[in-house]
Design a protein around this motif. Structure first.
Motif: not given
Length: 241
Positions: A59-69, A97-104
């Motif tokens: 499982k991956l968590k995918v999110f955007q980071v905007h200019e204001n952080g 950005s993408a971070v593993a929520v569990q081993e992926s």
């Protein structure tokens, strides 16, 4: 990140998802399996990307980071999909950005090989078009959800995705990070947690959350951050059986 050198396992996955139908032999020869531990970053927004990825399991968590952080959650990946279409077609740094929520487990192919072999390979280009179209539809759907659904529902979907089919959740993100991910304020997030706790859906003690009413949580959550792209015209799973 660890590299899995099991060639037979890689070949089984390629066969399972019929990837030979969209990849050239050069791309397949350069592919390798990689394993990301829980909480390990896979992509970092605005940083150079050197690989195209196929997400296989975990499982991956995918999110955007905007200019204001501030960060905005896009979705959780839990079914076979890919990362890097936009970056590949535009020679751009990572757009999210993408971070593993569990081993992926993922397959990665160097962009250097992709640029040499894929840009004139119609099966892969057709795949990219279908994939990007589906993700655009998903993004529109998520944007509408964030505008139309109460914070309680967005929080429920976040908790549902994080629960990994268990009753106890140990939150890794701070309250500020969670509020940014689901497009709300710190105060509104606390209010939503209180609402879920008072209605008996969860019991929260610090960062530990016990899900007490799974069916109610699922009802509130819907599919806000876990959209199955196959339901909105995504690729036909690469011919997977």
């Amino acid at each position: 990140m660890k590299i899995d050198t099991d060639v037979l396992r890689l070949q089984r996955i390629i066969n399972q998802y019929a990837l030979s139908g969209i990849l050239t032999q050069d791309m397949i020869a350069s592919a390798e399996l990689v394993i990301y531990d829980q909480d390990e970053g896979v992509l970092e927004a605005n940083q150079p990307m050197h690989y195209f990825y196929f997400f296989v399991s975990g499982k991956l968590k995918v999110f955007q980071v905007h200019e204001n952080g501030r960060a905005l959650l896009l979705q959780f990946y839990s079914a076979f999909d890919s990362l890097g279409e936009v970056e590949f077609m535009n020679d751009a740094p990572a757009t999210c950005s993408a971070v593993a929520v569990q081993e992926s487990l993922l397959i990665r192919i160097p962009f250097e090989v992709m640029h040499h072999s894929a840009k004139n390979h119609p099966p892969f280009l057709r795949y990219v078009i279908r994939s990007l179209s589906a993700k655009l539809m998903a993004a529109d759907k998520h944007h509408a959800y964030n505008l139309l659904y109460p914070v309680k529902n967005r929080l429920s979907s976040y908790l549902k995705a994080y629960s990994q089919n268990t009753q106890m959740i140990e939150l890794k993100d701070s309250m500020q990070e969670i509020s940014e991910y689901i497009g709300t304020t710190y105060r509104q997030l606390h209010r939503a947690f209180d609402q879920l706790q008072k209605s008996g859906v969860i019991d929260k003690k610090g960062k530990r959350i016990l899900i007490q009413n799974t069916s109610e949580l699922e009802s509130l959550a819907g599919e806000l951050y876990t959209v199955d792209l196959s339901t909105i015209g995504h690729i036909e799973r690469h011919g997977a059986k």
